[in-house]
Design an enzyme around this catalytic site. Structure first.
Site, mmCIF file in Angstrom:
data_model
loop_
_atom_site.group_PDB
_atom_site.id
_atom_site.type_symbol
_atom_site.label_atom_id
_atom_site.label_comp_id
_atom_site.label_asym_id
_atom_site.label_seq_id
_atom_site.Cartn_x
_atom_site.Cartn_y
_atom_site.Cartn_z
ATOM 1 N N GLU A 270 14.755 30.972 55.428
ATOM 2 C CA GLU A 270 13.495 31.082 54.616
ATOM 3 C C GLU A 270 13.116 29.666 54.093
ATOM 4 O O GLU A 270 13.003 29.611 52.849
ATOM 5 C CB GLU A 270 13.632 32.044 53.493
ATOM 6 C CG GLU A 270 13.977 33.643 54.113
ATOM 7 C CD GLU A 270 13.963 34.578 52.992
ATOM 8 O OE1 GLU A 270 13.456 35.509 53.115
ATOM 9 O OE2 GLU A 270 14.864 34.317 52.157
HETATM 10 C C1 ACM Z 1 17.925 36.587 54.326
HETATM 11 O O1 ACM Z 1 18.079 37.873 53.851
HETATM 12 N N1 ACM Z 1 17.163 35.711 53.896
HETATM 13 C C2 ACM Z 1 19.107 36.124 55.121
#
Ligand code: ACM
Length: 664
Positions: A308
């Site tokens: 992310e």
């Molecule tokens: C995640 O759930 N951002 C690895």
């Protein structure tokens, strides 16, 4: 080949062993029971024998004459021999197989490694039962032969201690739970935007300014790693980078290209702060940091997160853009790969292999990394087809509060993946992920257990052990066994309900909660403005993902409507409905006394009304009359309106009642 589960009694064990042959006799326990170690008498094995004796003694009330493992068994004493050929390494792929032979005369547990013996002891402990017609103490073990080994070598549980700090005792008791169901990797998510949780001597402002004082000392960490190793469990640390790093920036703003100052993030979500992958100083920092952390964490794998990362802030920075141009990096993903490869090199210089979330699997990634697939299974297949290893977490997100059966049906390796033998061997296993936005030390066990035991079985047992009803039957016993191992998933509900009921009788609240579950997925976040300071002591927190009574009610109704069980289900269905129907009246005084419960008043009323509809439907059924379509239509509309969640929980018996009402 021995046949799994082929006998009159299938024990309530989990995970089910690979090969089982049940015999007819029993081994009876009495106070002369003793354990003897043959072969490699490691300290770990001796301690495990002591723990086993204690657990058996606690369960049976037997005062054993010998407290711990001895040399050869006295000839007169029936007992157990534990034999390991060598000490096991706490590392990926170590031999965990074992054989267990229980006869009326004695028990023999043998394995290549002492870790295999530990796994076998958990199987043995789960077999401890009471004889309905005892000759001796009443306790004993059924006679059988087991030959067992794991299907996958990487069977993990991620615990996020950044979003809510989990003190050492929470981790220790969960390690006991993991050992009980043969999980072998604690993936410790130690840093994120909301907290940096490790005492770091090279950069003391990491924990100093990034943790609010909630972090593990290095001594504590060493203790936890030793405790895990004593149970044959690896500890894989995760320091998420280059994104999810706001807590690092509180002390070291120079790690990013954006202007500070930075404070620990108090809100949930994905934030745009990220390390600057173009600065030499970033890598100098990471070199020192990783040198220190690899000294602390002995596992050969080191998790760098990598998930992310928002590329936009990088792309908006002219210096970063110039760097990208110079190095031929076309986009943010390429820049992240550039960072990942630099970090992989640093890790390699400390003899560590890199593991990261599936975002790191870009075209430029070189071999040697383990990919943790969380956004889907495609990355798992791609990783192994490119010669890398992978583990599955997609489908094992236990923070999404899905039912155990949902996770149980999720297999890391299915025939439709069409993998070659070599590719399939690179699917190392999977991990349940306990993200901690909405859990505290008080509730975390109730989100991990007992559902994670079902995931543990998926990762250990043969793929064809997959009947959800049988899993649920066994999970009930395993849940109690986990409580006896020290987990608080059952008992803390009582504590929470007493707090919610302000000291009054919690009975009505318990009945209400038996029909509700917390809203699924991440829907809860959209219902209230949660931050790190929000209370997690409300009705949603005291309710559980897989409400057992509701599930059983739903199954009974299905069976009643299909006619599979005759009409024997009608009575228990009616009894349950009466309990729910009459509950609102009992709830009202509680709600008046305890304003925290005001948010569930209409839900409680709806449960009563839904149950009343169910009872009317049963009456129609019993009398053979068909209800008017006016009634059926009105009931459908009313049930639909009751489906609206309140207090972030929802009634999970409405579908069954709708079916009862419509299938007359
Ligand atoms: C995640 O759930 N951002 C690895």
């Amino acid at each position: 080949m021995l046949t799994p589960g082929k006998n009159s009694v299938t024990p309530d064990w989990m995970p089910v062993p690979a090969e089982v042959r049940m015999h007819t006799d029993r081994f009876s326990l009495d106070s002369s029971f003793a354990v003897s170690i043959e072969g490699a008498a490691t300290d770990r094995l001796s301690r495990a024998c002591v723990r086993l004796m204690r657990r058996v003694s606690d369960r049976t009330g037997l005062f054993f004459q010998r407290e711990s493992a001895t040399g050869a068994l006295p000839l007169s004493a029936p007992g157990m021999t534990v034999a390991a050929q060598r000490e096991g390494r706490v590392s990926l792929g170590e031999d965990e197989s074992y054989s267990l032979e229980i006869s009326a005369q004695g028990i023999r547990l043998s394995a290549v490694t002492d870790i295999g013996c530990l796994r076998g002891m958990e199987t043995l402990f789960q077999l401890l039962d009471a004889d309905a017609d005892p000759e001796g103490s009443g306790y004993g073990f059924p006679c059988l032969t087991v030959r067992d080994k794991p299907r996958f070598p990487w069977r993990g549980l991620l615990i996020d201690v950044s979003r809510h700090f989990m003190p050492a005792d929470v981790i220790l008791r969960n390690l006991d739970g993991m050992a009980a169901v043969k999980l072998n990797v604690l993936h410790w998510h130690l840093s994120d935007d909301q907290g940096f949780r490790v005492e770091t001597r090279s950069f003391p402002k990491l924990h100093g300014l990034g943790s609010d004082g909630f972090y593990y000392s290095q001594e504590e960490i060493r203790g936890i790693i030793a405790y895990a190793a004593d149970r044959g469990i690896r500890v894989v640390p995760e320091f998420d980078m280059p994104g999810h790093v706001t807590s690092w920036l509180a002390g070291y703003p120079e790690l990013t290209h954006r202007p500070g100052p930075f404070r620990i993030e108090r809100r949930w979500g994905v934030w745009s702060s990220a390390m600057d992958p173009t600065r030499k100083s970033t890598y100098r920092f990471l070199e020192r940091f990783i040198a220190e952390m690899t000294g602390l964490f002995p596992d050969e794998y080191f998790h760098i997160g990598g998930d992310e990362v928002e590329g936009k802030p990088w792309m908006e920075d002219p210096d970063i853009r110039a760097y990208m141009k110079k190095h031929g990096l076309p986009d943010a993903a390429a820049l992240q790969t550039h960072f990942t490869l630099r970090v992989q090199k640093i890790l390699a210089s400390h003899d560590r292999k890199m593991i990261g979330w599936d975002e790191i699997l870009t075209p430029g990634l070189q071999s040697g990394a383990v990919i943790q697939s969380w956004r889907g299974r495609e990355s798992l297949v791609e990783a192994v087809s490119r010669g890398m290893s992978a583990i599955l977490s997609n489908g094992y997100y236990i923070d999404l509060v899905q039912p155990a059966a949902f996770h149980y049906s999720n297999d890391p390796l299915t025939p439709d993946m069409n993998l070659s033998e070599a590719e399939a061997a690179n699917v190392l296993g999977g991990e349940a992920t306990m993200w901690a936005e909405l859990v505290t030390p008080e509730t975390v066990d109730s989100r991990i257990w007992p559902r994670t035991a079902a995931i543990a079985e998926r990762l250990w047992s043969p793929a064809d052990i997959r009947d959800p009803e049988d899993m649920h039957r066994r999970l009930r016993s395993v849940s109690l066994m986990l409580e006896q191992a020290g987990l608080t998933h059952i008992r803390n509900r009582g504590v929470m309900m007493r707090r919610l009921a302000a000291g009054t009788d919690t009975g009505p609240l318990e009945i209400l909660l038996s029909a509700v579950e917390p809203v699924k997925n991440y829907r809860r976040h959209s219902m209230r403005p949660f931050t790190t300071f929000s209370p997690l002591t409300c009705v949603a927190d005291a309710s559980v993902p897989d409400a057992e009574k509701a599930r059983r009610f739903n199954t009974l109704v299905e069976s009643l409507l299909s006619g599979a069980g005759g009409s024997s289900e009608a009575e228990p269905v009616r009894r349950q409905l009466i309990l729910w129907r009459d509950n609102h009246e009992a709830m009202l005084p509680l709600i008046r006394r305890s304003p925290i419960l005001a948010e569930i008043e209409s839900l409680s009323e709806d449960l009563s009304r839904a149950a009343e509809i169910g009872l009317q439907a049963l009456d129609f059924r019993a009398s053979g009359r068909t209800p008017e379509s006016v009634w059926t239509n009105e009931v459908r509309t009313r049930l639909e309106s009751m489906a609206e969640p309140r207090a972030e929980v929802e009634l999970v018996i409405l579908d069954a009642i709708r079916k009862l009402a419509s299938q007359q």
